[in-house]
Design a protein around this motif. Structure first.
Motif, PDB file in Angstrom:
ATOM      1  N   GLY A  74       0.820  -1.203   0.000  1.00 34.89           N
ATOM      2  CA  GLY A  74       0.000   0.000   0.000  1.00 34.89           C
ATOM      3  C   GLY A  74       0.858   1.259   0.000  1.00 34.89           C
ATOM      4  O   GLY A  74       0.579   2.217  -0.724  1.00 34.89           O
ATOM      5  N   LYS A  75       1.904   1.277   0.823  1.00 34.25           N
ATOM      6  CA  LYS A  75       2.820   2.420   0.838  1.00 34.25           C
ATOM      7  C   LYS A  75       3.509   2.592  -0.507  1.00 34.25           C
ATOM      8  O   LYS A  75       3.674   3.717  -0.996  1.00 34.25           O
ATOM      9  N   LEU A  76       3.892   1.486  -1.110  1.00 36.37           N
ATOM     10  CA  LEU A  76       4.545   1.548  -2.410  1.00 36.37           C
ATOM     11  C   LEU A  76       3.587   2.089  -3.470  1.00 36.37           C
ATOM     12  O   LEU A  76       3.965   2.922  -4.313  1.00 36.37           O
ATOM     13  N   ALA A  77       2.332   1.647  -3.424  1.00 42.01           N
ATOM     14  CA  ALA A  77       1.333   2.135  -4.378  1.00 42.01           C
ATOM     15  C   ALA A  77       1.063   3.622  -4.188  1.00 42.01           C
ATOM     16  O   ALA A  77       0.816   4.338  -5.170  1.00 42.01           O
ATOM     17  N   ASP A  78       1.109   4.112  -2.949  1.00 47.64           N
ATOM     18  CA  ASP A  78       0.929   5.548  -2.704  1.00 47.64           C
ATOM     19  C   ASP A  78       2.020   6.362  -3.392  1.00 47.64           C
ATOM     20  O   ASP A  78       1.780   7.487  -3.853  1.00 47.64           O
ATOM     21  N   ARG A  79       3.223   5.796  -3.470  1.00 47.98           N
ATOM     22  CA  ARG A  79       4.366   6.540  -4.018  1.00 47.98           C
ATOM     23  C   ARG A  79       4.467   6.448  -5.529  1.00 47.98           C
ATOM     24  O   ARG A  79       4.735   7.447  -6.199  1.00 47.98           O
ATOM     25  N   ILE A  80       4.239   5.263  -6.094  1.00 46.96           N
ATOM     26  CA  ILE A  80       4.514   5.075  -7.524  1.00 46.96           C
ATOM     27  C   ILE A  80       3.303   4.590  -8.304  1.00 46.96           C
ATOM     28  O   ILE A  80       3.424   4.274  -9.491  1.00 46.96           O
ATOM     29  N   GLY A  81       2.143   4.527  -7.689  1.00 47.07           N
ATOM     30  CA  GLY A  81       0.974   4.005  -8.388  1.00 47.07           C
ATOM     31  C   GLY A  81       0.858   2.502  -8.176  1.00 47.07           C
ATOM     32  O   GLY A  81       1.806   1.836  -7.761  1.00 47.07           O
ATOM     33  N   LYS A 349      -3.589  10.856  -0.688  1.00 48.52           N
ATOM     34  CA  LYS A 349      -2.267  10.372  -1.077  1.00 48.52           C
ATOM     35  C   LYS A 349      -1.722   9.311  -0.121  1.00 48.52           C
ATOM     36  O   LYS A 349      -0.732   8.648  -0.425  1.00 48.52           O
ATOM     37  N   GLU A 350      -2.371   9.145   1.048  1.00 49.23           N
ATOM     38  CA  GLU A 350      -1.939   8.139   2.017  1.00 49.23           C
ATOM     39  C   GLU A 350      -2.901   6.960   2.087  1.00 49.23           C
ATOM     40  O   GLU A 350      -2.807   6.126   2.990  1.00 49.23           O
ATOM     41  N   ALA A 351      -3.830   6.881   1.132  1.00 51.86           N
ATOM     42  CA  ALA A 351      -4.902   5.876   1.207  1.00 51.86           C
ATOM     43  C   ALA A 351      -4.360   4.452   1.240  1.00 51.86           C
ATOM     44  O   ALA A 351      -4.827   3.616   2.013  1.00 51.86           O
ATOM     45  N   GLY A 352      -3.389   4.152   0.382  1.00 50.35           N
ATOM     46  CA  GLY A 352      -2.877   2.782   0.291  1.00 50.35           C
ATOM     47  C   GLY A 352      -2.307   2.288   1.602  1.00 50.35           C
ATOM     48  O   GLY A 352      -2.649   1.198   2.075  1.00 50.35           O
TER      49      GLY A 352
END
Length: 422
Positions: A74-81, A349-352
């Motif tokens: 989830g954190k990775l998806a917040d940063r790069i999609g 932007k922090e949803a993931g």
């Protein structure tokens, strides 16, 4: 469907609907790992010559990896999609299945399941996709998240009979290897359609700087609390509701056996419960679009508590079937409502990461509840006390949801039926 990362699509658009359909597919494929391992258990136990507890350990560690991996991905998806994490998950899930099929003992089997399948593979196909879906919808956000989350239940309906068929015809090793190739390739192909960024993250600057600053401050004070406090309360609520939820789901088969009805009747009740859980997710999603995530969580928590209370005075076969159906109908929409709450009250932007964290705690609640109910039974010799224990945890969940709703209503001037800000 060709798109690019810079293409801006509108929420609730045709593209969003197509993306939702693909999300359902990829979640059904990616969530296969958490359901087929139990099908493989008897064959693995026999081949490796291990005890039932040792053969069950891979599932436990897989679920722990699944929970932690949801936060990581989830954190990775917040940063790069979400597309690149999905591609990574496809590679690791495929490799994990193949490594499992080639494992020479229970240790190798367990490591492949926990790290490759759970932590780095299947984890990307739940929390990050739920969070991503919440960012693509406004008017239909509740039902969209419900459809997306149903992919996890759909995987539980689709994969066990498929795995069982191939275990009986070609063996469990070849089944895992075949699943590795199929799931890895299918997930990778589907992931290529997730290139576009959600419209909630591609927004125009506010026309009024003061208004923009006020909105930003509001998102940093969900329910009038600090981000950490609000997140912590949701995590405790997630543990509490799922400790209660685990009591019937994990122990209904054993409970029916103790009552003299036999495990087959309990298995049918469990199937009925999970089937109505899918219905519950869709209905709760529609309700959520009208009353918001927090009210939906409170409604589901209260109704789940009612169903648990009904287990206390009624233990006849027909009443147990009815109560099991009601329990499934009441509880299925609770977990997806957390994703809606995060989307409504926390920065997009922090949803993931935040959705992944809360859902990880719901998984911990299921694990804790299953063990705790068994422990209470061992201490008392009856499931009566275990149901009361579940009700107590359920009341904790309802109390937290009521507290957060009270603070939200106080900040909004008491507009009880006002829709939450989108």
């Amino acid at each position: 469907m060709k798109t690019s990362e810079t293409t801006i699509h509108k929420p609730d658009s045709r593209y969003a609907m197509v993306r939702l359909g693909l999300t359902l597919l990829i979640m059904t494929v990616g969530s296969s790992g958490m359901y087929v391992v139990s099908v493989m258990l008897p064959a693995v136990e026999t081949e490796f010559g291990v005890a039932r507890a040792d053969a069950s350990l891979p599932y436990t560690l897989l679920m722990l990896g699944f929970g932690f991996g949801g936060v990581l991905m989830g954190k990775l998806a917040d940063r790069i999609g979400v597309m690149k994490p999905l591609l990574m998950g496809a590679v690791f899930l495929g490799a994990g299945y193949i490594a499992t099929g080639l494992s020479g003992g229970i240790v190798g089997f367990t490591v492949a399941q926990a790290l490759l399948v759970g932590l780095l593979g299947s984890s990307v196909a739940f929390a990050p996709l739920v969070a991503d879906t919440s960012l693509w919808f406004v008017r239909r956000r509740g039902i969209a998240v419900a459809v997306c989350a149903s992919g996890n239940y759909l995987a539980g309906a689709v994969w066990p009979p498929i795995a069982q068929h191939f275990v009986e015809t070609v063996g469990w090793r070849q089944t895992y290897i075949g699943m590795g190739i199929f799931c890895g390739v299918t997930m990778a192909l589907l992931a290529m359609f997730f290139r576009a960024r959600p419209p909630a993250l591609v927004v125009a600057p506010p026309a009024n700087a003061a208004a923009g600053a006020a909105a930003a401050r509001d998102m940093t004070r969900p329910f009038g609390l600090s981000l950490g406090t609000a997140q912590g309360l949701l995590c405790v609520a997630g543990v509490a509701c799922c400790v209660a939820m685990a009591m019937p789901q994990v122990h209904i088969v054993a409970y029916c056996g103790d009552l003299g009805y036999g495990p087959a009747q309990g298995a049918l009740m469990l199937s009925l419960m999970l089937g109505f859980g899918i219905v519950s997710r869709l209905v709760s999603g529609a309700i959520c679009d009208r009353i918001g995530g927090l009210r939906t969580l409170l409604l589901g928590g209260v109704l789940q508590c009612v169903a648990l209370l009904l287990f206390l005075p009624f233990d006849g076969l027909v009443p147990l079937y009815v109560i099991s159906a009601l329990f499934g109908l009441f509880q299925g929409g609770i977990v997806p409502s957390y994703a809606i709450i995060v989307r409504e009250h926390f920065p997009p932007k922090e949803a993931g990461a935040r959705v992944g964290t809360v859902l990880m705690f719901t998984l911990f609640g299921m694990a804790l509840g299953g063990w705790m109910s068994g422990k209470v039974f061992d201490l008392t010799g009856s499931y009566h006390a275990a149901f009361i224990n579940g009700i107590a945890w359920n009341l904790l969940n309802v109390s937290i949801a009521s507290f957060l709703l009270f603070r939200t209503l106080r900040r909004s001037g008491g507009r009880v039926f006002a829709l939450p800000a989108r």
